[in-house]
Design an enzyme around this catalytic site. Structure first.
Site, mmCIF file in Angstrom:
data_model
loop_
_atom_site.group_PDB
_atom_site.id
_atom_site.type_symbol
_atom_site.label_atom_id
_atom_site.label_comp_id
_atom_site.label_asym_id
_atom_site.label_seq_id
_atom_site.Cartn_x
_atom_site.Cartn_y
_atom_site.Cartn_z
ATOM 1 N N ALA A 1 0.898 -1.077 0.029
ATOM 2 C CA ALA A 1 -0.019 -0.057 -0.022
ATOM 3 C C ALA A 1 1.046 1.160 -0.070
ATOM 4 C CB ALA A 1 -0.785 -0.131 1.093
ATOM 5 N N GLU B 1 3.932 -5.976 7.128
ATOM 6 C CA GLU B 1 3.086 -4.951 7.816
ATOM 7 C C GLU B 1 3.513 -4.832 9.301
ATOM 8 O OE1 GLU B 1 1.936 -7.032 5.659
ATOM 9 O OE2 GLU B 1 0.446 -6.129 4.166
ATOM 10 N N GLY C 1 0.417 -5.021 0.669
ATOM 11 C CA GLY C 1 -0.643 -5.149 -0.344
ATOM 12 C C GLY C 1 -0.278 -5.708 -1.945
ATOM 13 N N GLU D 1 -0.783 -9.148 -1.391
ATOM 14 C CA GLU D 1 -2.192 -9.368 -1.306
ATOM 15 C C GLU D 1 -2.901 -9.182 -2.517
ATOM 16 O OE1 GLU D 1 -2.326 -6.706 2.060
ATOM 17 O OE2 GLU D 1 -3.345 -7.933 3.206
HETATM 18 N N1 3HC Z 1 4.511 3.461 -0.141
HETATM 19 C C1 3HC Z 1 5.128 4.661 -0.413
HETATM 20 N N2 3HC Z 1 6.557 4.786 -0.576
HETATM 21 C C2 3HC Z 1 7.508 3.757 -0.352
HETATM 22 C C3 3HC Z 1 6.957 2.563 -0.232
HETATM 23 C C4 3HC Z 1 5.442 2.397 0.013
HETATM 24 N N3 3HC Z 1 4.912 1.031 0.372
HETATM 25 N N4 3HC Z 1 7.859 1.507 -0.255
HETATM 26 C C5 3HC Z 1 9.090 2.310 -0.409
HETATM 27 N N5 3HC Z 1 8.559 3.757 -0.744
HETATM 28 C C6 3HC Z 1 9.382 4.665 -1.218
HETATM 29 C C7 3HC Z 1 10.621 5.055 -0.164
HETATM 30 O O1 3HC Z 1 9.916 6.064 0.966
HETATM 31 C C8 3HC Z 1 11.578 5.564 -1.007
HETATM 32 O O2 3HC Z 1 11.119 7.084 -1.249
HETATM 33 P P1 3HC Z 1 12.408 8.087 -1.589
HETATM 34 O O3 3HC Z 1 13.132 7.732 -2.595
HETATM 35 O O4 3HC Z 1 11.457 9.393 -1.725
HETATM 36 O O5 3HC Z 1 12.995 8.080 -0.133
HETATM 37 C C9 3HC Z 1 11.414 4.806 -2.250
HETATM 38 O O6 3HC Z 1 10.286 4.271 -2.328
HETATM 39 C C10 3HC Z 1 12.430 3.649 -2.353
HETATM 40 O O7 3HC Z 1 12.659 2.945 -1.163
HETATM 41 P P2 3HC Z 1 13.827 2.431 -0.626
HETATM 42 O O8 3HC Z 1 14.933 3.468 -0.567
HETATM 43 O O9 3HC Z 1 13.517 1.544 0.600
HETATM 44 O O10 3HC Z 1 14.298 1.417 -2.015
HETATM 45 P P3 3HC Z 1 14.916 -0.064 -1.481
HETATM 46 O O11 3HC Z 1 15.181 -0.458 -3.263
HETATM 47 O O12 3HC Z 1 16.186 -0.072 -0.732
HETATM 48 O O13 3HC Z 1 13.844 -1.032 -1.130
HETATM 49 C C11 3HC Z 1 11.641 -2.053 -0.809
HETATM 50 C C12 3HC Z 1 12.813 -1.176 -1.693
HETATM 51 C C13 3HC Z 1 12.321 -3.289 -0.373
HETATM 52 C C14 3HC Z 1 10.271 -2.157 -1.384
HETATM 53 C C15 3HC Z 1 11.531 -1.140 0.449
HETATM 54 O O14 3HC Z 1 11.273 0.220 -0.036
HETATM 55 C C16 3HC Z 1 10.303 -1.658 1.352
HETATM 56 O O15 3HC Z 1 10.657 -2.613 2.240
HETATM 57 N N6 3HC Z 1 9.418 -0.978 1.534
HETATM 58 C C17 3HC Z 1 8.032 -1.075 2.078
HETATM 59 C C18 3HC Z 1 7.347 -2.397 2.055
HETATM 60 C C19 3HC Z 1 6.175 -2.401 2.930
HETATM 61 O O16 3HC Z 1 6.366 -2.480 4.136
HETATM 62 N N7 3HC Z 1 5.293 -2.747 2.285
HETATM 63 C C20 3HC Z 1 3.753 -2.911 3.167
HETATM 64 C C21 3HC Z 1 3.149 -1.544 3.479
HETATM 65 S S1 3HC Z 1 1.614 -1.447 4.159
HETATM 66 C C22 3HC Z 1 0.574 -2.491 3.274
HETATM 67 O O17 3HC Z 1 0.743 -2.767 2.186
HETATM 68 C C23 3HC Z 1 -0.668 -2.585 4.076
HETATM 69 C C24 3HC Z 1 -1.842 -3.600 3.291
HETATM 70 O O18 3HC Z 1 -1.464 -4.918 3.842
HETATM 71 C C25 3HC Z 1 -3.083 -3.132 3.229
#
Ligand code: 3HC
Ligand code: NAI
Length: 654
Positions: free
Chosen positions: A63, A125, A102, A105
């Site tokens: 998400a 999450e 997400g 999912e």
């Molecule tokens: N939403 C918005 N922005 C995100 C994002 C997300 N889910 N994931 C990463 N970004 C952004 C980062 O803030 C960063 O932005 P910036 O360049 O402005 O600083 C950019 O994307 C690149 O991210 P990273 O620097 O972390 O890049 P990497 O290549 O090192 O890592 C990744 C990539 C492994 C995908 C890592 O970004 C990550 O782990 N992201 C989060 C994943 C996550 O937690 N997903 C679950 C979200 S909650 C959800 O999905 C709820 C659902 O169940 C309803």
């Protein structure tokens, strides 16, 4: 904003492509685009299957976390996933990079999943203080065994494509061209009966209630006050006994509760803080030099860990030690780390052989004459370090960068003792250096922008979390810890006992108490440091003698079975009334009236000291932002991540 979802048609197959850089997060426009794509492909009689694929470096990484603080705009993600499940054409998720949260999912809403080798798939999450909110807790344990789903959801750790294939999370692995393989796969399923939607299936290999309770208990101990893993376990336990619809409602309810909780706020703050601290506008135009050969001076605890990190980042490493015996030990330490990596399956034999082949060692500084970057990790003694830097000055090429891993010493003084202070920088790694992600990058007064930028880039190459810091005694982290330790020692004389302070910290969420930590490091280490500082300490400063007295009783901590605590098995601290008596006697000797303190008073007092020291670091420009301080404390010193850090806490409680 342009439409991030495009449809191409390849014969009878529709290719739905998401293009929402940087990580294809499921923003509102992506969600809306997927729903339109379902309607469009459902309506087109020529289309027999749909492939869902992403542009850029990754499949959907979740998400859009940036939308979390704002009112949700439909279509909501759970509805998108339900719509996918109900689509009339079979959807194949073609996954590369990461399918997280997400993103996974959405893939679970598809009817088939194919992933490129090297892809990571997970529901992280819990790391954001949440549980999956778009059906992950309901659909995943209907696709893979509940034990595997439980591990993925409660730990937040992603699995590799190979593991995903073995548990049944994905149907196929692509070793070459993902789209071509996905199209070929789609052609094989076109004429097959549609598989049941996951929400119509029963739980796969449910766990017995007592198995889940045992796992939940272990989890509660590990998560130390963090809510999300506990709620994830409880949700899964309940879902086993519910039909899918009721499970989805329960998941949503718990997801929304957690999303509104302060723990999730704090974890989201840290997520963005970790990504912002290494962005430094002032060096945007600096030249980052390529680095391929590293010299490491000193192969002790830190040098060996740093060398292993460099090797694992595919750099060539030459270790320099003071004599042959120390050199042999240093090489053994490095090789042992790589060996453990191989045993844990992180690298295979071929990679192990290649990495050990990239390591050379010598007692002759001439052997690092070609190094691009040298990291010194010898004893914490200014004269020894100055001597090493003088030798380096004499042998390395003019453009080589010289870094020190000092914990406390004055990096400006060390730089000034060299012929080219502009190429000297601090790289303060944490122990064990091959595991801990944090590195403080110490900006010396005369360091050039190019050297600074190259050092930040090297830290990134080593997959570290680099936080810039200025020069002072202890930089960001150790300086805050010194203030914190000092305050805790005053509390000992004022009325608290070591085990009470440690208990307060642990109930706040720290993994370990301050006095347990000192026992672990060895009381001889702190004693030696205090003796080094005797000469410069203000004689009027309040000095607490308790740790010195314990050291002089030959209680060195865990290593000889007694310190602030007693260790019968070498690792479990046992409260020792003799230490309480010593502490109370010290108050008496100094004529200090002891006043008992509650856990909350202890913790509030210590947090206030941390935040005050943090404020001083900001005013002295040692730390660039409150975020930098919080990222250091959370990643280097066991400050509970779900509390956000001392600066975040002081702001929230202000
Ligand atoms: N939403 C918005 N922005 C995100 C994002 C997300 N889910 N994931 C990463 N970004 C952004 C980062 O803030 C960063 O932005 P910036 O360049 O402005 O600083 C950019 O994307 C690149 O991210 P990273 O620097 O972390 O890049 P990497 O290549 O090192 O890592 C990744 C990539 C492994 C995908 C890592 O970004 C990550 O782990 N992201 C989060 C994943 C996550 O937690 N997903 C679950 C979200 S909650 C959800 O999905 C709820 C659902 O169940 C309803
Ligand atoms: P250590 O005592 O384990 O290792 C030091 C190594 O340097 C020894 O192997 C020694 O033989 C070698 N050495 C000494 N003089 C040398 C010389 N002139 N030339 C070549 N090699 C020489 O020490 P440790 O713990 O690895 O610490 C090293 C540095 O890292 C210190 O500055 C320390 O403050 C810093 N540090 C230590 C941390 C820790 O947790 N141990 C954490 C962060 C920084």
């Amino acid at each position: 904003m342009s439409n991030p979802v495009h449809i191409d048609i390849d014969g009878t197959i529709a290719i739905v492509r998401i293009d929402n850089p940087p990580v294809n997060a499921l923003s509102q426009s992506v969600r809306a685009g997927i729903v339109s794509a379902i309607q469009e492909t459902d309506a087109d009689a020529n289309i027999r299957a749909v492939i869902l694929i992403c542009n850029g470096s990754t499949f959907m990484a979740g998400a859009d976390i940036k939308e979390f603080g704002k009112p949700a705009v439909p279509p909501l993600l759970p509805d998108v996933v339900t719509a996918l499940e109900a689509a009339q054409k079979p959807w194949v998720a073609a996954i590369h990079g990461n399918a997280l949260g997400g993103g996974l999912e959405v893939a679970l809403g598809c009817h088939y999943r194919i992933a490129q080798m090297g892809t990571m798939l997970g529901l992280p999450e819990v790391n954001l203080g949440l549980i999956p909110g778009a059906g992950g807790t309901v659909r995943l344990p209907r696709l893979i065994p509940m034990a595997d789903a439980f591990a993925m959801i409660t730990s937040g750790k992603p699995v590799t494509a190979a593991t995903a294939k073995s548990t049944g999370l994905i149907d196929a692995v692509s070793n070459t061209d993902l789209l071509r393989d996905a199209v070929a796969f789609a052609k094989t399923i076109i004429d097959l009966p549609r598989p049941l939607a996951l929400s119509a299936k029963p739980i796969k290999e449910p766990l017995a209630d007592d198995e889940i309770s045992a796992k939940s208990k272990a989890l509660a101990a590990k998560s130390r006050g963090q809510l999300s893993p506990k709620i994830a376990a409880e949700t899964l336990l309940a879902i086993q006994a519910l039909d899918a619809q009721s499970g989805l409602s329960l998941e949503r309810e718990n997801f929304l509760k957690l999303k509104a909780d302060e723990q999730s706020d704090a974890l989201r703050y840290i997520f963005f803080a970790e990504r912002s601290v290494s962005k430094i506008p002032s060096i945007k135009n600096a030249i980052t030099k390529p680095i391929s050969t590293i010299g490491i001076i000193g192969g002790g605890t830190m040098g060996a860990g740093i060398a292993a990190s460099c090797l694992l980042a595919n750099l060539n490493v030459t270790l320099i030690e003071r004599d042959t015996a120390s050199l042999e030990k240093g090489v053994e330490r490095i090789v042992a780390i790589l060996h453990v990596s191989m045993k844990r399956g992180l690298i295979d034999q071929a990679r192990y052989d290649a990495l050990t082949g990239n390591l050379s060692s010598s007692t002759d500084y001439m052997d690092i004459a070609d190094a691009d970057f040298v990291i010194e990790a010898v004893f914490e003694d200014m004269n020894v370090k100055k001597d090493v830097f003088a030798k380096l000055d004499a042998v390395v090429k003019p453009e080589a960068i010289l870094a020190s891993n000092t914990s406390y010493l004055d990096m400006n003084a060390l730089a000034a003792a060299t012929a080219h202070p502009e190429r000297v920088i601090g790289l303060h790694f944490f122990s064990p250096a091959h595991i801990m992600k944090l590195v403080e990058v110490i900006h010396t007064d005369h360091v050039s922008d190019d050297v600074f930028a190259t050092s930040m880039a090297l830290a990134k190459k080593l997959r570290k979390l680099a936080v810039p810091a200025g020069v002072c005694d202890g930089f960001i982290g150790n300086r805050i810890m010194s203030a914190y330790r000092r305050a805790a020692e005053y509390m000992l004389e004022d009325g608290a006992l070591p085990h009470q302070i440690d208990a307060a910290m642990k109930s706040y969420g720290f993994a370990m108490g301050l006095f347990e930590m000192q026992d672990l490091a060895g009381l001889d280490i702190g004693y030696a440091m205090r003796r080094r500082k005797d000469a410069t300490r203000d004689p009027n400063e309040r000095y607490v003698d308790i740790a010195d007295k314990i050291y002089r009783m030959d209680r060195l901590g865990r290593k000889n079975g007694a310190g602030f605590y007693i260790y019968e098995d070498g690792k479990t601290p046992i409260h020792d009334p003799d230490i309480d008596a010593l502490v109370i006697a010290e108050s008496k000797r100094k004529k200090i009236a002891r006043t008992s303190m509650t856990e909350v008073e202890i913790m509030d007092g210590l947090l206030a000291v941390m935040a005050d020291e943090g404020a001083a670091l900001l005013s002295e420009n040692i730390a660039a932002s409150p975020e930098a301080i919080d990222v250091v404390m959370v990643n280097g010193y066991g400050f509970p991540k779900w509390r956000g850090g001392p600066m975040y806490q002081s702001k929230s409680s202000a």
